[in-house]
Design a protein around this motif. Structure first.
Motif, PDB file in Angstrom:
ATOM      1  N   UNK A  78       8.018  -3.774 -11.383  1.00 54.66           N
ATOM      2  CA  UNK A  78       8.215  -4.168  -9.981  1.00 54.66           C
ATOM      3  C   UNK A  78       9.631  -3.843  -9.520  1.00 54.66           C
ATOM      4  N   UNK A  79      10.584  -3.738 -10.461  1.00 61.10           N
ATOM      5  CA  UNK A  79      11.940  -3.345 -10.070  1.00 61.10           C
ATOM      6  C   UNK A  79      11.968  -1.958  -9.454  1.00 61.10           C
ATOM      7  N   UNK A  80      10.993  -1.126  -9.764  1.00 60.53           N
ATOM      8  CA  UNK A  80      10.896   0.174  -9.099  1.00 60.53           C
ATOM      9  C   UNK A  80      10.598  -0.001  -7.615  1.00 60.53           C
ATOM     10  N   UNK A  81       9.766  -0.975  -7.299  1.00 60.27           N
ATOM     11  CA  UNK A  81       9.489  -1.269  -5.885  1.00 60.27           C
ATOM     12  C   UNK A  81      10.770  -1.707  -5.191  1.00 60.27           C
ATOM     13  N   UNK A  82      11.528  -2.582  -5.860  1.00 63.41           N
ATOM     14  CA  UNK A  82      12.791  -3.040  -5.287  1.00 63.41           C
ATOM     15  C   UNK A  82      13.727  -1.863  -5.022  1.00 63.41           C
ATOM     16  N   UNK A  83      13.863  -0.981  -6.010  1.00 61.23           N
ATOM     17  CA  UNK A  83      14.786   0.141  -5.847  1.00 61.23           C
ATOM     18  C   UNK A  83      14.364   1.024  -4.672  1.00 61.23           C
ATOM     19  N   UNK A  96       0.063 -13.307 -13.089  1.00 61.61           N
ATOM     20  CA  UNK A  96      -0.676 -12.048 -13.122  1.00 61.61           C
ATOM     21  C   UNK A  96      -1.123 -11.639 -11.725  1.00 61.61           C
ATOM     22  N   UNK A  97      -1.690 -12.595 -11.010  1.00 64.28           N
ATOM     23  CA  UNK A  97      -2.257 -12.263  -9.699  1.00 64.28           C
ATOM     24  C   UNK A  97      -1.171 -11.892  -8.678  1.00 64.28           C
ATOM     25  N   UNK A  98      -0.026 -12.569  -8.763  1.00 61.67           N
ATOM     26  CA  UNK A  98       1.092 -12.242  -7.870  1.00 61.67           C
ATOM     27  C   UNK A  98       1.555 -10.810  -8.118  1.00 61.67           C
ATOM     28  N   UNK A  99       1.748 -10.474  -9.379  1.00 60.64           N
ATOM     29  CA  UNK A  99       2.253  -9.143  -9.715  1.00 60.64           C
ATOM     30  C   UNK A  99       1.238  -8.054  -9.402  1.00 60.64           C
ATOM     31  N   UNK A 100      -0.020  -8.326  -9.679  1.00 61.21           N
ATOM     32  CA  UNK A 100      -1.054  -7.330  -9.398  1.00 61.21           C
ATOM     33  C   UNK A 100      -1.181  -7.100  -7.900  1.00 61.21           C
ATOM     34  N   UNK A 101      -1.053  -8.145  -7.105  1.00 57.13           N
ATOM     35  CA  UNK A 101      -1.080  -7.971  -5.648  1.00 57.13           C
ATOM     36  C   UNK A 101       0.103  -7.118  -5.177  1.00 57.13           C
ATOM     37  N   UNK A 102       1.290  -7.399  -5.726  1.00 55.70           N
ATOM     38  CA  UNK A 102       2.450  -6.578  -5.384  1.00 55.70           C
ATOM     39  C   UNK A 102       2.198  -5.115  -5.741  1.00 55.70           C
ATOM     40  N   UNK A 103       1.660  -4.894  -6.935  1.00 54.15           N
ATOM     41  CA  UNK A 103       1.395  -3.540  -7.415  1.00 54.15           C
ATOM     42  C   UNK A 103       0.386  -2.820  -6.533  1.00 54.15           C
ATOM     43  N   UNK A 104      -0.765  -3.431  -6.309  1.00 56.32           N
ATOM     44  CA  UNK A 104      -1.822  -2.768  -5.550  1.00 56.32           C
ATOM     45  C   UNK A 104      -1.374  -2.484  -4.115  1.00 56.32           C
ATOM     46  N   UNK A 105      -0.696  -3.442  -3.505  1.00 54.94           N
ATOM     47  CA  UNK A 105      -0.255  -3.267  -2.121  1.00 54.94           C
ATOM     48  C   UNK A 105       0.749  -2.132  -2.013  1.00 54.94           C
ATOM     49  N   UNK A 106       1.707  -2.076  -2.961  1.00 48.60           N
ATOM     50  CA  UNK A 106       2.708  -1.011  -2.909  1.00 48.60           C
ATOM     51  C   UNK A 106       2.088   0.346  -3.204  1.00 48.60           C
ATOM     52  N   UNK A 107       1.197   0.408  -4.171  1.00 48.95           N
ATOM     53  CA  UNK A 107       0.565   1.689  -4.491  1.00 48.95           C
ATOM     54  C   UNK A 107      -0.267   2.193  -3.315  1.00 48.95           C
ATOM     55  N   UNK A 108      -0.959   1.313  -2.641  1.00 46.84           N
ATOM     56  CA  UNK A 108      -1.730   1.704  -1.467  1.00 46.84           C
ATOM     57  C   UNK A 108      -0.815   2.260  -0.383  1.00 46.84           C
ATOM     58  N   UNK A 109       0.257   1.529  -0.107  1.00 47.19           N
ATOM     59  CA  UNK A 109       1.203   1.966   0.917  1.00 47.19           C
ATOM     60  C   UNK A 109       1.842   3.306   0.537  1.00 47.19           C
ATOM     61  N   UNK A 110       2.174   3.467  -0.738  1.00 54.04           N
ATOM     62  CA  UNK A 110       2.822   4.698  -1.199  1.00 54.04           C
ATOM     63  C   UNK A 110       1.870   5.877  -1.148  1.00 54.04           C
ATOM     64  N   UNK A 111       0.627   5.666  -1.569  1.00 50.68           N
ATOM     65  CA  UNK A 111      -0.359   6.740  -1.525  1.00 50.68           C
ATOM     66  C   UNK A 111      -0.583   7.209  -0.096  1.00 50.68           C
ATOM     67  N   UNK A 112      -0.616   6.264   0.834  1.00 53.64           N
ATOM     68  CA  UNK A 112      -0.757   6.639   2.253  1.00 53.64           C
ATOM     69  C   UNK A 112       0.458   7.421   2.722  1.00 53.64           C
ATOM     70  N   UNK A 113       1.648   6.981   2.353  1.00 53.10           N
ATOM     71  CA  UNK A 113       2.877   7.662   2.768  1.00 53.10           C
ATOM     72  C   UNK A 113       2.962   9.067   2.186  1.00 53.10           C
ATOM     73  N   UNK A 114       2.563   9.206   0.916  1.00 52.31           N
ATOM     74  CA  UNK A 114       2.641  10.506   0.242  1.00 52.31           C
ATOM     75  C   UNK A 114       1.444  11.389   0.531  1.00 52.31           C
ATOM     76  N   UNK A 115       0.423  10.829   1.168  1.00 52.63           N
ATOM     77  CA  UNK A 115      -0.777  11.611   1.473  1.00 52.63           C
ATOM     78  C   UNK A 115      -1.546  12.008   0.231  1.00 52.63           C
ATOM     79  N   UNK A 116      -1.693  11.081  -0.708  1.00 48.92           N
ATOM     80  CA  UNK A 116      -2.328  11.380  -1.991  1.00 48.92           C
ATOM     81  C   UNK A 116      -3.422  10.367  -2.309  1.00 48.92           C
ATOM     82  N   UNK A 117      -4.318  10.764  -3.198  1.00 46.42           N
ATOM     83  CA  UNK A 117      -5.231   9.852  -3.901  1.00 46.42           C
ATOM     84  C   UNK A 117      -6.078   8.995  -2.959  1.00 46.42           C
TER      85      UNK A 117
END
Length: 776
Positions: A448-453, A521-542
């Protein structure tokens, strides 16, 4: 007198009173006394152990589904039995970071005149320039000066020793190691060479570990230098200069590592101490000078640091806001000293230093992934040291690669996972006791520190090349690993624990550790899924992954309030077996995440407060450094500055050694003594910053939890998410002026108390706001 110094008039009588220096790779704790000085030397890659494959599979997917069936039906003891059978590997050559060696100086001081009075002595760490100094004043007029630096710029630790009188420098210098393999020999009249292997028998078999080779050079102006038994005797010199460097064969017996050590030493000695010092200060101040802070004046700037700590403990330090500002800047100093952009490894349990305590017992001086390593980097972005975060980003890439095998062997899942701790050898398996070792989101928590950075820097290349690939593979694991709860229909993880806590399934009986869907677990997984969704949309991938993430996010459990008004730590409202427990991991929803906020989730915020108060009311609360920092961080996010201030004050006055390094108390979590753990320094630094500025994407809060003790002050250079720097000035508890420097284009809402304004920021612009948030 500068309030950017730690200074003392008494000798350092041990490691916990020594002063730390670091180059981002090498570290030293300098224990100075009038007639002696000992350097405890460290190197971040000097690890015992070796890379090993943890035997598997341990039953794979079939065993996982069987044990889940027991947990979901309430048969916790039987599920735990299967977990121990399938998910509890044997500890082998895990290893630990070890102390490297010691340099021991013994100074000859005149005896004449001592009957007239004692030696006047002062030692200090100058945070502004990263210089450690010592002065010894003899009543007869003789003076001895010592100064040391750990230079990142020239990859050397260097010292200068001189006297106020010609020929006044005489001492002996020897080197000794912490392992049996340590040998020292003379290369020439001015140079010693040492060699050693990092071996021990608590965390490995005593035969495997990194090899190190180091060199020590001593040069004199005037006087006489003689060598004996791997050391030197200096007589009657005007000045002495010491140069130290070390290299290891990590990773994988790196080619040419011995030659690199020799080159670094020769280049440093050729440059000379004065030039090294100048380059060191220039390099260091390029990072340190980014932030300045004033929280009021010190009660008495003429009081030594250890006395200030004691006065705060006694209640006489409430008028010393400068001590809190010093603590924040000390945390920034430690971050710069321990973690630079090019450091080979990130900060471990003790940064890059090592008092030897964690190594000799079951703890290990490693990468704990259930709060300690995370907390090390909590302040990095906010206090404008984003470059110090980069070694962790590279480590996470390697961790993700190593974690693919654990994902497959233990769970039959895609992607990668890591558990409660790791090392430099790619360990990602569960710990060797399920009660604490089955923290299946440990690797994700760190990632999750990658999200912070990214959210602070908005570095698109970093997102594309490092963060998204690592986090996408983490998402692949959890999408493959999670299961649907048969009664609730939620997508849950497990079996896993809520680090390192336990519960009563029916309010009493035998305590249990493992369950399905722990809140962390659920807090971290929500952070992960939400960021990956947002990133995939931004990068136009997957696009296919995006669709899966949308469905999974909708199926995750909500945060829930229990029957006692508390934020539930588990999926069910279990009874707490240890209400005094030091871990508060489920409150990660409050910090560093923003899934709980006073404005948007007032009921959950109230539940979080009740959780904190329940912990605080326990007479036998496990009072450790990271818990004090977490209390402060959580109350800061609840905008309760007074409560947060109280816990920061306790951290400084009750959980710090005299050198302001934080520790974990003896008797807690198996600690056999007060053990230096650096996460409290960094967690406390983050907490002070949170009282002054909080941010999330698109929003900045100025002075969100300002305590009354800091009624007037200023800070410059704090960073906010969105690639923004902020300067803030306040008086009588109210904002006077703020300057926002925006390095990216975007829209940001700025709030102070109930006032709010919106800035449509342009990259490279500055926005000046008055106390009412009106642009000037």
């Amino acid at each position: 007198m500068s309030d950017l110094k730690l200074w003392y008039t008494g000798p350092a009588e041990g490691w916990s009173q020594g002063l730390p220096a670091g180059s981002g790779r090498m570290g030293a704790v300098i224990m100075a006394a009038p007639q002696r000085e000992v350097w405890s030397m460290n190197e971040v890659t000097y690890w015992s152990g070796r890379e090993e494959v943890i035997p598997g599979p341990f039953g794979g997917r079939e065993a996982l589904e069987e044990m889940r069936g027991y947990f979901l039906s309430g048969s916790y003891a039987e599920g735990d039995r299967l977990a121990k059978q399938h998910l509890q590997p044997v500890k082998r050559n895990f290893g630990t970071n070890l102390a490297l060696c010691e340099l021991d100086f013994s100074f000859d001081l005149p005896v004449e005149g001592l009957e007239e009075g004692g030696l006047g002595f002062r030692r200090e760490l100058d945070l502004e320039n990263a210089v450690i100094r010592g002065e010894c004043h003899h009543p007869g007029g003789y003076t001895l000066f010592r100064e040391a630096i750990a230079s990142h710029a020239d990859d050397v630790i260097a010292a200068r020793i001189w006297s106020g009188q010609p020929g006044g420098v005489s001492f002996t210098l020897g080197a000794g190691g912490g392992t049996d393999s340590f040998t020292v020999s003379r290369l020439d009249e001015n140079t010693l060479q040492f060699r050693c292997q990092a071996t021990e028998q608590v965390h490995s078999d005593g035969t495997c570990g990194v090899w190190a080779e180091g060199r020590i050079r001593l040069e004199l102006t005037g006087g006489k230098l003689t060598g004996e038994d791997g050391g030197w005797t200096v007589e009657g010199a005007d000045e002495a200069r010491v140069y130290f460097t070390v290299c290891t064969d990590y990773p994988n017996q790196a080619a040419g590592w011995e030659q690199q050590c020799a080159r670094s030493l020769e280049q440093a000695a050729a440059k000379g101490y004065a030039a090294l010092r100048e380059a060191h200060i220039l390099d260091y101040r390029g990072e340190f000078a980014k932030v300045s802070i004033r929280l009021g004046e010190a009660a008495d700037p003429g009081i030594p640091t250890d006395s200030r700590i004691r006065r705060l403990a006694e209640g006489g330090g409430t008028g010393d806001p400068g001590l809190f500002a010093l603590f924040l800047q000390y945390g920034r100093y430690l971050m710069i000293a321990g973690s630079r952009a090019d450091s080979p490894l990130p900060l471990h349990l003790q940064g890059i230093w090592n008092d030897g305590e964690a190594c000799r017992m079951g703890w290990s001086c490693d990468y704990h992934l259930d709060i300690n390593t995370q907390m090390n980097y909590y302040p990095a972005e906010a206090v404008n040291l984003g470059a110090s975060h980069l070694p962790l980003m590279r480590y996470l890439e390697r961790l993700a690669q190593a974690g693919r095998r654990s994902a497959q062997d233990f769970y039959g899942s895609e992607g990668w996972t890591a558990h409660v701790f790791s090392n430099v050898w790619g360990f990602t398996a569960p710990g060797w006791e399920t009660s604490w070792g089955l923290n299946v989101t440990g690797g994700l928590w760190l990632a999750v520190q990658m999200i912070e950075h990214y959210e602070y820097s908005l570095d698109h290349e970093f997102l594309q090349r490092q963060a998204y690939p690592v986090l996408k593979e983490a998402a692949a694991f959890f999408l493959s690993y999670m299961t649907v709860h048969p009664d609730k229909g939620w997508l849950v993880s497990g079996p896993s624990n809520s680090p390192e806590n336990s519960f009563y399934p029916d309010g009493s009986g035998e305590p249990q550790q493992l369950s399905m869907g722990a809140t962390l677990d659920q807090v971290l997984i929500r952070e992960l899924f939400t960021f990956c969704l947002r990133s995939a949309e931004l990068l136009g991938q997957d696009e296919e992954l995006q669709a899966r993430l949308i469905g999974a996010i909708a199926q995750l459990p909500p945060l829930m309030t229990g029957s006692r008004g508390q934020l539930q730590e588990w999926l069910e409202d279990y009874g707490e077996a240890q209400p005094e427990h030091r871990h508060l991991s489920h409150l990660s929803a409050l910090y560093p995440a923003s899934q709980i906020t006073p404005e948007e989730t007032p009921d959950l915020s109230a539940a979080a407060r009740i959780t904190l108060e329940n912990r605080m009311q326990q007479d036998d609360l496990e009072d450790v450094e990271f818990t004090a920092a977490l209390f402060a961080l959580y109350f800061a996010r609840l905008h309760d500055g007074e409560r947060a201030y109280k816990h920061i004050a306790h951290l400084i006055s009750g959980l710090c050694f005299d050198n302001l390094l934080t520790y974990s108390k003896a008797g807690i979590a198996g600690a056999e003594s007060n053990i230096f753990v650096i996460d409290g320094n960094f967690g406390g630094t983050a907490a002070i910053a949170e009282l002054l500025l909080q941010s999330r994407p698109g929003e900045i809060r100025l002075l969100p939890a300002l305590p009354a003790a800091w009624g007037s002050g200023s800070v410059s250079g704090l960073r906010a998410k969105g690639n923004i720097e902020a300067d803030i000035e306040w008086a009588d508890g109210q904002l006077v002026r703020a300057v926002l420097r925006t390095h990216s284009t975007g829209t940001v809402s700025v709030r102070v108390q109930e006032q709010r304004t919106v800035i449509h920021a342009e990259a490279g612009s500055s926005y000046i706001l008055d106390g009412r948030l009106q642009q000037q």
